[in-house]
Design a protein around this motif. Structure first.
Motif, PDB file in Angstrom:
ATOM      1  N   ALA A  81       0.662   2.655   3.273  1.00  0.00           N
ATOM      2  CA  ALA A  81       0.310   2.263   4.918  1.00  0.00           C
ATOM      3  C   ALA A  81       1.298   0.622   5.146  1.00  0.00           C
ATOM      4  O   ALA A  81       1.090   0.416   3.798  1.00  0.00           O
ATOM      5  N   PRO A  83      -1.060   5.380   8.804  1.00  0.00           N
ATOM      6  CA  PRO A  83      -0.624   5.569   7.150  1.00  0.00           C
ATOM      7  C   PRO A  83       0.738   6.616   7.578  1.00  0.00           C
ATOM      8  O   PRO A  83       1.073   7.602   8.126  1.00  0.00           O
ATOM      9  N   PRO A 140      -4.304   9.613   3.173  1.00  0.00           N
ATOM     10  CA  PRO A 140      -3.824   8.944   3.781  1.00  0.00           C
ATOM     11  C   PRO A 140      -2.739   8.951   2.342  1.00  0.00           C
ATOM     12  O   PRO A 140      -3.794   8.581   0.994  1.00  0.00           O
TER      13      PRO A 140
END
Length: 307
Positions: free
Chosen positions: A111, A241, A108
């Motif tokens: 987010a 994410p 990721p």
């Protein structure tokens, strides 16, 4: 010529990683076209609002050709990234954890957060008037639980409690399964249940926010804040994410991170196109931030369920 070879050899000996031959191709050349995967909104078909502006914004950030790939669902999106047909994907939390479980080849980057700083949700076990003193007493009480597809009210508490080695299952006799989250709230409100599983939004460091979630809904229904207590709270389930393949060049990751974390302040119109549900901007995230999402996916897959 011999002197040049000796100079090159000396440099390699000192710096190890230097290459004295032709320059390596730029990472952009290796990729060719940078492909971003996104799941279409229900009923939108293969259309993405503001596609031209989004494409141009990512093109400027990376300095290369960019193409959006619209997937019919998260399963198709996961398959595309696992098989390297796309470099970048926008996931829900559990879809990301499912993709990670499948290939271990993604990470990721950022987010979203809400305008009040909420970065995700935590499951809560609420009781009224102190009827449920602690987790150990659950078996002697009626506890309302929303339907199995409720992430905050069912999946997250089951996974979170299991991770803490608390004995609970979906068919535990003390659980009273409600038809909806609203029905579970009504059971607690009317005294048909001694406690209920719900959810609350929370900041990136896990601090609960009472402006949204089950507790806020109960207060709106007329239950005084002093009437209920939090018996237990799960870890934080972060909002989904934006993830890239782990083998993406570090410079590309850096450029994307800088672009995304500044997007809300520099070009809010582009941010709103990319993220319509959470209006607070993007924060950087790490794999550890999705531990609860991974726990949920492990629980579902170990039970033979489909994610």
């Amino acid at each position: 010529m011999n002197a040049a070879r000796k100079a090159c050899a000396a440099l390699v000996a000192v710096h190890g990683a230097l290459w004295c031959g032709p320059a390596r191709a730029d990472w952009r050349d290796d990729i060719g076209t940078f492909r971003i995967g996104i799941v279409a909104e229900p009923g939108a078909g293969n259309t993405v609002p503001g596609l031209a502006l989004l494409t141009q914004s990512f093109t400027n950030a990376l300095g290369m050709k960019v193409e959006f790939v619209v997937a019919r669902d998260y399963a198709a999106l996961i398959d595309a990234q696992a098989n390297a047909r796309i470099e970048y994907a926008i996931y829900s939390a559990t879809a990301y954890a499912t993709a990670l479980q499948r290939c271990g080849c993604i990470e990721p980057l950022v987010a979203p957060v809400d305008s009040d700083g909420a970065a995700g949700i935590r499951s809560v076990l609420l009781t009224r008037d102190g009827k449920l003193p602690d987790l150990a007493a659950m078996e002697a009480h009626r506890i309302a639980m929303p339907p199995p597809d409720s992430v905050g009210g069912s999946l997250l508490p089951l996974a979170g409690l299991a991770a803490e080695h608390v004995k609970i299952a979906e068919d535990s006799p003390f659980l009273v399964h409600a038809d909806s989250s609203s029905a579970a709230e009504k059971m607690l409100f009317d005294g048909q249940a001694d406690a209920m599983f719900g959810w609350v939004t929370a900041t990136a460091d896990g601090q609960p926010l009472l402006s949204d979630g089950t507790q806020a809904r109960l207060e709106e229904a007329g239950l005084a804040p002093s009437a209920f207590q939090v018996v237990w709270m799960s870890g934080l389930l972060r909002y989904g994410p934006h993830a890239v393949r782990s083998d993406l060049d570090p410079e590309a990751k850096r450029r994307l991170t800088v672009f995304l974390t500044n997007l809300k302040s520099t070009t809010p119109d582009v941010y709103d196109l990319l993220e319509s549900k959470h209006s607070g901007g993007f924060l950087t995230v790490a794999p550890k931030d999705y531990a609860m999402a991974e726990a949920v996916v492990r629980m579902v897959t170990s039970d033979g369920g489909q994610q």
